[in-house]
Design an enzyme around this catalytic site. Sequence first.
Site, mmCIF file in Angstrom:
data_model
loop_
_atom_site.group_PDB
_atom_site.id
_atom_site.type_symbol
_atom_site.label_atom_id
_atom_site.label_comp_id
_atom_site.label_asym_id
_atom_site.label_seq_id
_atom_site.Cartn_x
_atom_site.Cartn_y
_atom_site.Cartn_z
ATOM 1 N N CYS A 16 -54.166 82.103 -56.063
ATOM 2 C CA CYS A 16 -54.690 83.126 -56.968
ATOM 3 C C CYS A 16 -55.924 82.578 -57.699
ATOM 4 C CB CYS A 16 -53.617 83.500 -57.976
ATOM 5 S SG CYS A 16 -53.132 82.073 -58.952
ATOM 6 N N CYS A 98 -54.796 78.824 -67.047
ATOM 7 C CA CYS A 98 -55.268 80.122 -66.532
ATOM 8 C C CYS A 98 -55.511 81.080 -67.704
ATOM 9 C CB CYS A 98 -54.216 80.717 -65.598
ATOM 10 S SG CYS A 98 -54.687 82.355 -65.051
ATOM 11 N N HIS A 126 -39.365 77.024 -66.955
ATOM 12 C CA HIS A 126 -40.705 77.012 -66.373
ATOM 13 C C HIS A 126 -41.713 76.456 -67.388
ATOM 14 C CE1 HIS A 126 -44.388 78.286 -64.428
ATOM 15 N NE2 HIS A 126 -43.680 78.513 -63.341
ATOM 16 N N GLU A 128 -44.787 77.056 -67.910
ATOM 17 C CA GLU A 128 -45.612 78.077 -68.579
ATOM 18 C C GLU A 128 -44.833 78.696 -69.746
ATOM 19 O OE1 GLU A 128 -47.030 81.519 -66.251
ATOM 20 O OE2 GLU A 128 -46.692 82.630 -68.097
ATOM 21 N N THR A 164 -46.239 85.150 -66.979
ATOM 22 C CA THR A 164 -47.239 85.844 -66.153
ATOM 23 C C THR A 164 -46.749 86.141 -64.737
ATOM 24 O OG1 THR A 164 -48.194 83.734 -65.494
ATOM 25 C CG2 THR A 164 -49.232 84.850 -67.361
ATOM 26 N N SER A 220 -42.489 75.938 -56.250
ATOM 27 C CA SER A 220 -43.279 76.989 -56.905
ATOM 28 C C SER A 220 -42.406 78.210 -57.196
ATOM 29 C CB SER A 220 -44.448 77.397 -56.005
ATOM 30 O OG SER A 220 -44.904 78.688 -56.364
HETATM 31 S S1 SF4 Z 1 -51.379 83.798 -64.325
HETATM 32 FE FE1 SF4 Z 1 -50.629 82.419 -62.786
HETATM 33 S S2 SF4 Z 1 -50.507 83.696 -60.949
HETATM 34 FE FE2 SF4 Z 1 -51.830 84.774 -62.371
HETATM 35 S S3 SF4 Z 1 -53.930 84.175 -61.852
HETATM 36 FE FE3 SF4 Z 1 -53.167 82.803 -63.447
HETATM 37 S S4 SF4 Z 1 -52.335 81.031 -62.408
HETATM 38 FE FE4 SF4 Z 1 -52.501 82.710 -60.931
#
Ligand code: SF4
Length: 252
Positions: A16, A98, A126, A128, A164, A220
Site C-alpha cells: 500500500c 503512515c 498490534h 499500531e 487502520t 502481517s
Molecule cells: S494505514 Fe496501513 S494499510 Fe493503510 S496505507 Fe497506511 S500503512 Fe498502508
Amino acid sequence: MVIKMNVILAQNLGFCYGVKRAIKLARDSASPSVRTCTLGPIIHNPQMVAKLAAEGVTMVDDLSEMQEGTVIIRSHGVGPQVYEAAAAAGLEVVDATCPHVKKAQMAAHDLAAEGYDVVIVGEKCHPEVKSILEWSGSTAAVIESVEETQQVKACGKLGIVAQTTFSGEKFRLIVATLLDRANDIKIARTICTATDQRQEAALAAARQVDKMLVIGGKNSGNTTRLAQLCAQVCPTEHIETAAELQPAWFLA
Ligand code: SF4
C-alpha cells in the site's frame, strides 16, 4: 508435471501507499557512515526486512540498542514517549508513520483531550493499536469483537477510533452495539481505503476461482486477514514465497 490453469490477479494488490512510503524513506536514509535502524521490522514482511538489511538498514527492537545514528519509525507508528526518548538519546528520527495511522493517533489524542472516553476498535497486540493507545494517554479501552463491547460502560461522551487495517464490516457491527452507551458519541472511522480496497478485491477474485493464493508476510495482520476472508469463499493458502507452492493444491 505440467499444470495448466488460469491465473487471476486481484484488482488491488501489492504494498500500500504507507508501506511504499516507509520503504522509500528507509532506503533514502541508508548511509555508509551513519548507523541506520528501523525500530521493529519496517513492515511485516521478512523478505523485505532482509532486503533492507542488505542495503544497510538494520533493525533494533528497542531504542536502548542505539547510542547514535538514525532511527526510522515504521508505518505502524509509535507513542509520544518514543519520540521523547529518541530526542533525549540524540538520535536522528525519520518518521515513516503512515499518514493514515497518524490520523488515528491524533483522533485518539484529541478525543481524550476533549474529555471523551476513548474506545479503540482493533487488535490489542498490534503495534499500531498500541501506538494509538499511547497517543490517547494510555486511557483508551481496546476492543476487537462485539462480545467485548460489554466492557464499555455507559458514559457522558464516547469517542471511537479504528485500527487502520480493521475490517470495515466488523467495525460497523461493533459501533452499532456501542451507540447506546452515551448521548454524545464521536466516531473517527480511521480505516484506510487501501485496506478496504484490498479486502474487496481479494473477495471479488476469490469468488471467481477454485483456489486462492494470498502472498505476504505470515506475521502481517493485513495479509492474514485477507487470507481469512478469502477462505470463507474458496480454499485459500497464505504463502510468503514461491518455494512454498505445492502442485497438489492445483490438482482437481
Ligand atoms: S494505514 Fe496501513 S494499510 Fe493503510 S496505507 Fe497506511 S500503512 Fe498502508
